[in-house]
Write a protein that holds these residues in place. Structure first.
Motif, PDB file in Angstrom:
ATOM      1  N   GLU A  32      45.535  60.495  64.298  1.00  0.00           N
ATOM      2  CA  GLU A  32      44.318  61.188  63.880  1.00  0.00           C
ATOM      3  C   GLU A  32      43.700  62.029  64.990  1.00  0.00           C
ATOM      4  N   PHE A  33      43.689  61.474  66.214  1.00  0.00           N
ATOM      5  CA  PHE A  33      42.860  62.055  67.263  1.00  0.00           C
ATOM      6  C   PHE A  33      43.620  62.575  68.482  1.00  0.00           C
ATOM      7  N   ALA A  34      44.922  62.395  68.548  1.00  0.00           N
ATOM      8  CA  ALA A  34      45.671  62.853  69.716  1.00  0.00           C
ATOM      9  C   ALA A  34      45.665  64.381  69.784  1.00  0.00           C
ATOM     10  N   PRO A  35      45.830  64.941  70.997  1.00  0.00           N
ATOM     11  CA  PRO A  35      45.838  66.404  71.116  1.00  0.00           C
ATOM     12  C   PRO A  35      46.969  67.050  70.318  1.00  0.00           C
ATOM     13  N   ARG A  36      48.109  66.359  70.253  1.00  0.00           N
ATOM     14  CA  ARG A  36      49.236  66.876  69.466  1.00  0.00           C
ATOM     15  C   ARG A  36      49.475  65.929  68.293  1.00  0.00           C
ATOM     16  N   GLU A  37      49.991  66.507  67.229  1.00  0.00           N
ATOM     17  CA  GLU A  37      50.264  65.665  66.065  1.00  0.00           C
ATOM     18  C   GLU A  37      51.377  64.680  66.378  1.00  0.00           C
ATOM     19  N   ALA A  38      51.179  63.448  65.952  1.00  0.00           N
ATOM     20  CA  ALA A  38      52.176  62.403  66.168  1.00  0.00           C
ATOM     21  C   ALA A  38      52.976  62.206  64.886  1.00  0.00           C
ATOM     22  N   ASP A  39      54.258  61.895  65.064  1.00  0.00           N
ATOM     23  CA  ASP A  39      55.124  61.661  63.913  1.00  0.00           C
ATOM     24  C   ASP A  39      55.285  60.153  63.712  1.00  0.00           C
ATOM     25  N   THR A  40      54.167  59.491  63.436  1.00  0.00           N
ATOM     26  CA  THR A  40      54.179  58.029  63.261  1.00  0.00           C
ATOM     27  C   THR A  40      53.725  57.647  61.860  1.00  0.00           C
ATOM     28  N   LEU A  41      53.825  58.575  60.936  1.00  0.00           N
ATOM     29  CA  LEU A  41      53.292  58.333  59.601  1.00  0.00           C
ATOM     30  C   LEU A  41      54.041  57.224  58.866  1.00  0.00           C
ATOM     31  N   ALA A  42      55.339  57.155  59.004  1.00  0.00           N
ATOM     32  CA  ALA A  42      56.117  56.159  58.254  1.00  0.00           C
ATOM     33  C   ALA A  42      55.695  54.746  58.628  1.00  0.00           C
ATOM     34  N   GLU A  43      55.597  54.451  59.930  1.00  0.00           N
ATOM     35  CA  GLU A  43      55.205  53.092  60.318  1.00  0.00           C
ATOM     36  C   GLU A  43      53.734  52.831  60.024  1.00  0.00           C
ATOM     37  N   ALA A  44      52.888  53.851  60.126  1.00  0.00           N
ATOM     38  CA  ALA A  44      51.470  53.669  59.792  1.00  0.00           C
ATOM     39  C   ALA A  44      51.309  53.401  58.298  1.00  0.00           C
TER      40      ALA A  44
END
Length: 159
Positions: free
Chosen positions: A135-147
């Motif tokens: 949500e808040f990192a400077p760059r988008e994270a690709d952690t959607l599957a585990e979240a």
């Protein structure tokens, strides 16, 4: 000795009008009502605890929120929404599920509030902690599957 007649030009005082009696009584009543209203409006109210969903309602909530989580993941996979937006929507969904299922005001709680709330909200705080970088990192994270898996797990195991 008989009473002397009043001297010429002396007049007895005029009695007060009854209107002033009623005005005074009305003012006293208004002040009393004001104090009564202040007391009534500021008295402690009974606190009702959160109402938890049970049985069929909890199952309907689980099914509805699981479907909504799947929709968010599908929209992110299709490129309709960004990874950041998907993380934000998952956070909102998990928090609102907890509120509807247990009555706890999770949508207004920070991560620190969730962590400090004890073991009951432990799974929620772990999922929200996992969602925060996305949500808040400077760059988008690709952690959607585990979240999303963590969000589904919270919805499935909530009791």
């Amino acid at each position: 000795m008989p009473a002397d007649p009043p001297p010429p030009g002396f007049y007895a005082p005029d009695p007060y009008s009854r209107t002033w009696l009623w005005v005074g009584a009305g003012l006293l009543l208004a002040v009393a009502l004001w104090y009564l209203w202040v007391w009534w409006s500021t008295r402690p109210r009974p606190v009702h605890g959160p109402v938890a969903a049970t049985g069929g309602r909890l199952e309907r909530l689980r099914a509805d929120y699981t479907r909504q989580i799947d929709v968010v993941v599908a929209r992110a996979d299709a490129g309709e929404i960004s990874q950041r937006r998907a993380h934000q929507q998952l956070s909102v969904l998990v928090r609102h599920f907890v509120q509807e299922a247990s009555g706890i005001a999770a949508p207004t709680m920070t991560l620190t509030d969730l962590v400090g709330s004890g073991a009951r909200l432990g799974p929620v705080s772990r999922v929200v902690r996992r969602l925060y970088p996305g949500e808040f990192a400077p760059r988008e994270a690709d952690t959607l599957a585990e979240a999303a898996a963590g969000a589904r797990d919270v919805v499935a195991r909530w009791s």
